[in-house]
Design a protein around this motif. Sequence first.
Motif, PDB file in Angstrom:
ATOM      1  N   PHE A  65       0.825  -1.209   0.000  1.00 18.29           N
ATOM      2  CA  PHE A  65       0.000   0.000   0.000  1.00 18.29           C
ATOM      3  C   PHE A  65       0.860   1.261   0.000  1.00 18.29           C
ATOM      4  CE2 PHE A  65      -3.517  -2.567   2.270  1.00 18.29           C
ATOM      5  CZ  PHE A  65      -3.921  -3.083   1.044  1.00 18.29           C
ATOM      6  N   LEU A  66       1.974   1.236   0.735  1.00 17.39           N
ATOM      7  CA  LEU A  66       2.853   2.405   0.773  1.00 17.39           C
ATOM      8  C   LEU A  66       3.517   2.643  -0.580  1.00 17.39           C
ATOM      9  CD1 LEU A  66       4.574   2.108   4.281  1.00 17.39           C
ATOM     10  CD2 LEU A  66       2.863   3.772   3.563  1.00 17.39           C
ATOM     11  N   CYS A  67       3.896   1.574  -1.267  1.00 15.91           N
ATOM     12  CA  CYS A  67       4.485   1.719  -2.609  1.00 15.91           C
ATOM     13  C   CYS A  67       3.479   2.315  -3.587  1.00 15.91           C
ATOM     14  CB  CYS A  67       4.983   0.364  -3.116  1.00 15.91           C
ATOM     15  SG  CYS A  67       6.450  -0.250  -2.266  1.00 15.91           S
ATOM     16  N   ILE A  68       2.245   1.828  -3.527  1.00 19.97           N
ATOM     17  CA  ILE A  68       1.193   2.355  -4.399  1.00 19.97           C
ATOM     18  C   ILE A  68       0.935   3.827  -4.087  1.00 19.97           C
ATOM     19  CG2 ILE A  68      -1.251   2.187  -5.015  1.00 19.97           C
ATOM     20  CD1 ILE A  68      -1.053  -0.827  -4.507  1.00 19.97           C
ATOM     21  N   ASN A  69       0.826   4.147  -2.805  1.00 19.73           N
ATOM     22  CA  ASN A  69       0.589   5.534  -2.410  1.00 19.73           C
ATOM     23  C   ASN A  69       1.732   6.446  -2.830  1.00 19.73           C
ATOM     24  OD1 ASN A  69      -1.816   4.747  -1.283  1.00 19.73           O
ATOM     25  ND2 ASN A  69      -1.228   5.096   0.825  1.00 19.73           N
ATOM     26  N   PHE A  70       2.967   5.957  -2.698  1.00 21.85           N
ATOM     27  CA  PHE A  70       4.121   6.754  -3.110  1.00 21.85           C
ATOM     28  C   PHE A  70       4.081   7.043  -4.602  1.00 21.85           C
ATOM     29  CE2 PHE A  70       8.507   6.927  -4.751  1.00 21.85           C
ATOM     30  CZ  PHE A  70       8.965   8.041  -4.065  1.00 21.85           C
ATOM     31  N   LEU A  71       3.698   6.056  -5.405  1.00 21.05           N
ATOM     32  CA  LEU A  71       3.588   6.254  -6.844  1.00 21.05           C
ATOM     33  C   LEU A  71       2.498   7.266  -7.178  1.00 21.05           C
ATOM     34  CD1 LEU A  71       4.447   5.448  -9.698  1.00 21.05           C
ATOM     35  CD2 LEU A  71       2.817   3.553  -9.584  1.00 21.05           C
ATOM     36  N   LEU A  72       1.367   7.187  -6.471  1.00 17.61           N
ATOM     37  CA  LEU A  72       0.277   8.122  -6.701  1.00 17.61           C
ATOM     38  C   LEU A  72       0.657   9.541  -6.277  1.00 17.61           C
ATOM     39  CD1 LEU A  72      -2.678   5.909  -5.440  1.00 17.61           C
ATOM     40  CD2 LEU A  72      -2.220   6.547  -7.795  1.00 17.61           C
ATOM     41  N   ILE A  73       1.334   9.659  -5.138  1.00 19.12           N
ATOM     42  CA  ILE A  73       1.759  10.986  -4.671  1.00 19.12           C
ATOM     43  C   ILE A  73       2.771  11.593  -5.641  1.00 19.12           C
ATOM     44  CG2 ILE A  73       3.002  12.200  -2.837  1.00 19.12           C
ATOM     45  CD1 ILE A  73       1.794  10.140  -0.877  1.00 19.12           C
ATOM     46  N   THR A  74       3.686  10.768  -6.156  1.00 19.33           N
ATOM     47  CA  THR A  74       4.660  11.248  -7.139  1.00 19.33           C
ATOM     48  C   THR A  74       3.966  11.744  -8.397  1.00 19.33           C
ATOM     49  OG1 THR A  74       6.294   9.655  -6.306  1.00 19.33           O
ATOM     50  CG2 THR A  74       6.702  10.619  -8.482  1.00 19.33           C
ATOM     51  N   THR A  75       2.963  10.992  -8.850  1.00 17.31           N
ATOM     52  CA  THR A  75       2.197  11.399 -10.025  1.00 17.31           C
ATOM     53  C   THR A  75       1.491  12.727  -9.781  1.00 17.31           C
ATOM     54  OG1 THR A  75       1.812   9.073 -10.573  1.00 17.31           O
ATOM     55  CG2 THR A  75       0.388  10.698 -11.638  1.00 17.31           C
ATOM     56  N   PHE A  76       0.958  12.901  -8.590  1.00 22.49           N
ATOM     57  CA  PHE A  76       0.247  14.141  -8.239  1.00 22.49           C
ATOM     58  C   PHE A  76       1.179  15.350  -8.356  1.00 22.49           C
ATOM     59  CE2 PHE A  76      -0.553  17.286  -4.891  1.00 22.49           C
ATOM     60  CZ  PHE A  76      -1.825  17.722  -5.245  1.00 22.49           C
ATOM     61  N   PHE A  77       2.408  15.245  -7.853  1.00 19.53           N
ATOM     62  CA  PHE A  77       3.319  16.380  -7.857  1.00 19.53           C
ATOM     63  C   PHE A  77       4.034  16.568  -9.197  1.00 19.53           C
ATOM     64  CE2 PHE A  77       3.073  15.755  -3.211  1.00 19.53           C
ATOM     65  CZ  PHE A  77       2.793  17.059  -2.841  1.00 19.53           C
ATOM     66  N   MET A  78       4.123  15.513 -10.014  1.00 21.69           N
ATOM     67  CA  MET A  78       4.787  15.634 -11.307  1.00 21.69           C
ATOM     68  C   MET A  78       3.905  16.299 -12.359  1.00 21.69           C
ATOM     69  SD  MET A  78       7.871  14.500 -10.985  1.00 21.69           S
ATOM     70  CE  MET A  78       8.429  14.125 -12.644  1.00 21.69           C
ATOM     71  N   LYS A  79       2.608  16.247 -12.175  1.00 23.20           N
ATOM     72  CA  LYS A  79       1.667  16.885 -13.091  1.00 23.20           C
ATOM     73  C   LYS A  79       1.023  18.089 -12.400  1.00 23.20           C
ATOM     74  CE  LYS A  79       1.602  14.454 -16.969  1.00 23.20           C
ATOM     75  NZ  LYS A  79       1.750  15.068 -18.307  1.00 23.20           N
ATOM     76  N   ASP A  80       0.138  18.783 -13.113  1.00 22.27           N
ATOM     77  CA  ASP A  80      -0.524  19.972 -12.562  1.00 22.27           C
ATOM     78  C   ASP A  80      -1.824  19.617 -11.852  1.00 22.27           C
ATOM     79  OD1 ASP A  80       1.468  21.572 -13.561  1.00 22.27           O
ATOM     80  OD2 ASP A  80       0.448  21.923 -15.467  1.00 22.27           O
ATOM     81  N   PHE A  81      -1.834  18.487 -11.152  1.00 23.36           N
ATOM     82  CA  PHE A  81      -3.046  18.085 -10.448  1.00 23.36           C
ATOM     83  C   PHE A  81      -3.302  18.945  -9.210  1.00 23.36           C
ATOM     84  CE2 PHE A  81      -1.956  14.023 -12.615  1.00 23.36           C
ATOM     85  CZ  PHE A  81      -3.111  13.913 -13.369  1.00 23.36           C
ATOM     86  N   TYR A  82      -2.248  19.622  -8.711  1.00 29.42           N
ATOM     87  CA  TYR A  82      -2.408  20.416  -7.501  1.00 29.42           C
ATOM     88  C   TYR A  82      -3.178  21.723  -7.751  1.00 29.42           C
ATOM     89  CZ  TYR A  82       1.921  22.201  -9.588  1.00 29.42           C
ATOM     90  OH  TYR A  82       2.869  22.666 -10.467  1.00 29.42           O
ATOM     91  N   THR A  83      -3.673  21.912  -8.972  1.00 33.39           N
ATOM     92  CA  THR A  83      -4.501  23.089  -9.249  1.00 33.39           C
ATOM     93  C   THR A  83      -5.987  22.798  -9.086  1.00 33.39           C
ATOM     94  OG1 THR A  83      -4.560  22.547 -11.612  1.00 33.39           O
ATOM     95  CG2 THR A  83      -2.792  23.997 -10.857  1.00 33.39           C
ATOM     96  N   ALA A  84      -6.369  21.542  -8.938  1.00 32.36           N
ATOM     97  CA  ALA A  84      -7.776  21.158  -8.787  1.00 32.36           C
ATOM     98  C   ALA A  84      -8.040  20.660  -7.368  1.00 32.36           C
ATOM     99  CB  ALA A  84      -8.145  20.068  -9.802  1.00 32.36           C
ATOM    100  N   MET A  85      -9.152  21.094  -6.801  1.00 33.36           N
ATOM    101  CA  MET A  85      -9.438  20.767  -5.401  1.00 33.36           C
ATOM    102  C   MET A  85      -9.565  19.269  -5.177  1.00 33.36           C
ATOM    103  SD  MET A  85     -12.612  21.851  -2.901  1.00 33.36           S
ATOM    104  CE  MET A  85     -11.964  23.415  -2.331  1.00 33.36           C
ATOM    105  N   ARG A  86     -10.239  18.551  -6.076  1.00 29.72           N
ATOM    106  CA  ARG A  86     -10.472  17.129  -5.816  1.00 29.72           C
ATOM    107  C   ARG A  86      -9.160  16.347  -5.787  1.00 29.72           C
ATOM    108  NH1 ARG A  86     -12.956  14.180 -11.143  1.00 29.72           N
ATOM    109  NH2 ARG A  86     -11.797  15.284 -12.753  1.00 29.72           N
TER     110      ARG A  86
END
Length: 310
Positions: free
Chosen positions: A31-52
Amino acid sequence: MAANNSVVGGESSTYEINDRVIVVQVLVSVFLCINFLLITTFFMKDFYTAMRYILFAITLLSDSLLLIMTDILLIFNYFRFSMQMWLCVIIYIVLSIYIFVTPVTLTAMTLERYVAICMPLRHGELCSQSRALHCILIIHGLSSIPCIVSLSIFFASAPFSFYTQGRICSVEIFIFYKWQGHLRSAVQQFYFFMMCITIVFCYVKIMKVAKAAAGEDKKSTWKGLRTVILHAFQLLLCLIQLWCPFIEAAVLQNNLLLYINVRYINYITFILAPRCLSPLVYGLRDETFFLALKSYALCGLYKQQSSNVS
């Protein structure tokens, strides 16, 4: 002969518990590996501009922190490691807050879907990036209230010598009187009640819009409705987790072996299971996030294949 049988039985019980600890380590690591991959994806793209997506990242960070700390406590309890109580208090504060952060964030994510579907013209205003930061502060503020209530009573009841003692860290040692447990239960039930009302309200409103929508709007609305249902199921597991300490305390008074079994089942079902649903709800079901995740997971190969096809 009876002595030999009891020894053998004791050894098998020890090995059984040891196997369970290994299973938990494997699940937590996955679960931690999956979460780390998802968190990395979040910061590598412009997802931090959308609230959801911002709220989604908050759940991933909260779940990861909770998994790490609860896993450390599980190992400490299994090997009977003791620690100074002041350190246990710090751990208790962090866990008390972040146990509530995930369900409160899920409720906020449900409200965001309600605004997106039922109030689309105001979605950009109400769910902007700046509002998301305010929402994070509100989430942590609401999550801190139960911890503040419990710790205020604890600090007023515990003698000063208590903080210098070495004990095995657990939730039970912070309760000196039965009424403390009842008060904590009342606060948690109140949170449970308010979150359930919010989920039901959003579900009913989105259902009405889904029935009235047509074409692409209807497809998008029903997809949002399914997301709300997944949030409701995940939230239910998280909220049942709040009842686990009371169930375990009642079982402990009757049977130690049953207490160990119940605690293990509760940890798998109500702590690990809800934390693996977050990647399902947004990491895999959201098409935009899934394409970005797939690209990073395959080290850019997916992106190259897509460009070649074009």
